[in-house]
Design an enzyme around this catalytic site. Structure first.
Site, PDB file in Angstrom:
ATOM      1  N   CYS A  15      11.283  43.341   3.259  1.00 11.80           N
ATOM      2  CA  CYS A  15      10.763  42.342   4.189  1.00 11.80           C
ATOM      3  C   CYS A  15      10.418  41.044   3.446  1.00 11.80           C
ATOM      4  CB  CYS A  15       9.569  42.945   4.919  1.00 11.80           C
ATOM      5  SG  CYS A  15       9.169  42.203   6.480  1.00 11.80           S
ATOM      6  N   HIS A  16       9.134  40.754   3.274  1.00 11.70           N
ATOM      7  CA  HIS A  16       8.701  39.566   2.546  1.00 11.70           C
ATOM      8  C   HIS A  16       8.526  39.842   1.047  1.00 11.70           C
ATOM      9  CE1 HIS A  16       7.877  38.341   6.643  1.00 11.70           C
ATOM     10  NE2 HIS A  16       7.712  37.101   6.228  1.00 11.70           N
ATOM     11  N   GLY A  17       8.764  41.075   0.638  1.00 11.50           N
ATOM     12  CA  GLY A  17       8.614  41.468  -0.762  1.00 11.50           C
ATOM     13  C   GLY A  17       9.414  40.641  -1.748  1.00 11.50           C
ATOM     14  N   GLN A  19       9.614  37.671  -1.969  1.00  8.35           N
ATOM     15  CA  GLN A  19       8.815  36.515  -2.373  1.00  8.35           C
ATOM     16  C   GLN A  19       8.081  36.791  -3.685  1.00  8.35           C
ATOM     17  OE1 GLN A  19       6.700  36.225   1.402  1.00  8.35           O
ATOM     18  NE2 GLN A  19       7.626  34.203   1.749  1.00  8.35           N
TER      19      GLN A  19
END
Length: 91
Positions: A15-17, A19
């Site tokens: 997902c946003h990992g 980042q």
């Protein structure tokens, strides 16, 4: 994160990992996926964004969203099994 990545151990990001990988300077030159809205950050960090449920580039296994987690976890477990078998053979 950079110290852990330097060990060569597998790293999963969902997902946003990605980042976190971007912040650690680990994205450049890689292929990865993420939540769609994070894609501009992925490409801005010098990585190639791939819109697939799982993208494996070296030790990094990235997935787009929680619905992709079964595919990512299946592959991550395979990678861990392969590492364990390799370590046994070299012990």
């Amino acid at each position: 994160m950079r110290e852990f990545a330097a060990t060569g151990r597998p790293v999963g990001a969902l997902c946003h990992g990605p980042q976190v990988l971007i912040s650690a300077g680990l994205a450049e030159g890689r292929q990865m996926t993420s939540w769609r809205e994070v894609a501009p950050e992925v490409t801005g960090a010098g990585a190639t964004y791939v819109d697939e449920p799982l993208v494996e580039d070296g030790q990094f296994l990235t997935a787009r969203k929680p619905g992709d987690m079964p595919v990512q976890m299946h592959r991550l477990l395979q990678v861990l099994d392969e590492r364990r078998d390799h370590e046994k053979d070299n012990a």
